[in-house]
Design a protein around this motif. Sequence first.
Motif, PDB file in Angstrom:
ATOM      1  N   MET A 112       0.862  -1.176   0.000  1.00 31.24           N
ATOM      2  CA  MET A 112       0.000   0.000   0.000  1.00 31.24           C
ATOM      3  C   MET A 112       0.900   1.227   0.000  1.00 31.24           C
ATOM      4  O   MET A 112       1.825   1.324   0.792  1.00 31.24           O
ATOM      5  N   THR A 113       0.633   2.142  -0.906  1.00 30.65           N
ATOM      6  CA  THR A 113       1.442   3.354  -0.977  1.00 30.65           C
ATOM      7  C   THR A 113       1.040   4.300   0.154  1.00 30.65           C
ATOM      8  O   THR A 113      -0.046   4.175   0.729  1.00 30.65           O
ATOM      9  N   ARG A 114       1.912   5.252   0.419  1.00 29.82           N
ATOM     10  CA  ARG A 114       1.605   6.250   1.447  1.00 29.82           C
ATOM     11  C   ARG A 114       0.353   7.038   1.063  1.00 29.82           C
ATOM     12  O   ARG A 114      -0.453   7.396   1.913  1.00 29.82           O
ATOM     13  N   PHE A 117      -2.620   4.914   1.821  1.00 28.91           N
ATOM     14  CA  PHE A 117      -2.775   4.835   3.272  1.00 28.91           C
ATOM     15  C   PHE A 117      -3.376   6.136   3.816  1.00 28.91           C
ATOM     16  O   PHE A 117      -4.212   6.124   4.711  1.00 28.91           O
ATOM     17  N   ALA A 118      -2.948   7.258   3.250  1.00 28.40           N
ATOM     18  CA  ALA A 118      -3.451   8.559   3.691  1.00 28.40           C
ATOM     19  C   ALA A 118      -4.939   8.731   3.370  1.00 28.40           C
ATOM     20  O   ALA A 118      -5.628   9.507   4.043  1.00 28.40           O
ATOM     21  N   THR A 121      -9.504   6.258   6.529  1.00 25.76           N
ATOM     22  CA  THR A 121      -9.908   6.970   7.733  1.00 25.76           C
ATOM     23  C   THR A 121      -9.017   6.513   8.885  1.00 25.76           C
ATOM     24  O   THR A 121      -8.357   5.471   8.799  1.00 25.76           O
ATOM     25  N   THR A 122      -9.001   7.269   9.960  1.00 21.87           N
ATOM     26  CA  THR A 122      -8.163   6.915  11.107  1.00 21.87           C
ATOM     27  C   THR A 122      -8.490   5.523  11.649  1.00 21.87           C
ATOM     28  O   THR A 122      -7.572   4.726  11.868  1.00 21.87           O
ATOM     29  N   PRO A 123      -9.783   5.177  11.848  1.00 17.15           N
ATOM     30  CA  PRO A 123     -10.066   3.812  12.319  1.00 17.15           C
ATOM     31  C   PRO A 123      -9.578   2.731  11.340  1.00 17.15           C
ATOM     32  O   PRO A 123      -9.100   1.678  11.764  1.00 17.15           O
ATOM     33  N   GLN A 124      -9.676   2.989  10.022  1.00 22.30           N
ATOM     34  CA  GLN A 124      -9.183   2.032   9.036  1.00 22.30           C
ATOM     35  C   GLN A 124      -7.667   1.876   9.128  1.00 22.30           C
ATOM     36  O   GLN A 124      -7.139   0.771   9.034  1.00 22.30           O
ATOM     37  N   ARG A 125      -6.975   2.983   9.317  1.00 24.45           N
ATOM     38  CA  ARG A 125      -5.511   2.930   9.466  1.00 24.45           C
ATOM     39  C   ARG A 125      -5.135   2.122  10.699  1.00 24.45           C
ATOM     40  O   ARG A 125      -4.228   1.290  10.653  1.00 24.45           O
TER      41      ARG A 125
END
Length: 188
Positions: A112-114, A117-118, A121-125
Amino acid sequence: MISLRQRILWAGLLGSAALASSGAFAQTPAPTAAAPTAAVAQADGAAPQGKARAEHKRMDPAKRFERMQEHRAKRLAALKDKLKLNASQESAWSSYTSATQPPGPRPDGQRMTRADFAKLTTPQRIERMQARQAERSAMFAKRADATKSFYAALTPEQQKTFDAETMHFGGHGHRFHHGGHDAQPAKG
């Protein structure tokens, strides 16, 4: 976040796989007068510089993994020679080397590229990071168990050799980092 204790354990296990590269590379021929490549610079323990660093980053992951496997095979062969294993220890060696085998390149060929990833969502991260941490913990447990089993099959003299050879953390002069600075041992 990985604790210092986990980093130390990882370093020890990875060091056992990496082994005393200085001994393995001592028999490599000296580079010619031509400009050194990234591979030669790394074999000498130096960090890739300038153009060589850029070439290293662009290297195909499968090719990089293949090169890493070649270096690992040399280091393991050197360790096996130093341990002077007997016939009854061969199965433990085989189990140890196969269990400590690093995972290959991802089957899909892409991480996964940055940028991707960006977009999460925060919960997904957090979920992705927890899943990756669980994978790493499982790999660590597998390697730790294999190392302990192999170590138990060694004689006390072989254990001393194994301890000495695997303490080098890959032989690349790594130091523990704390607060962005190299931690220096206390002089007493």
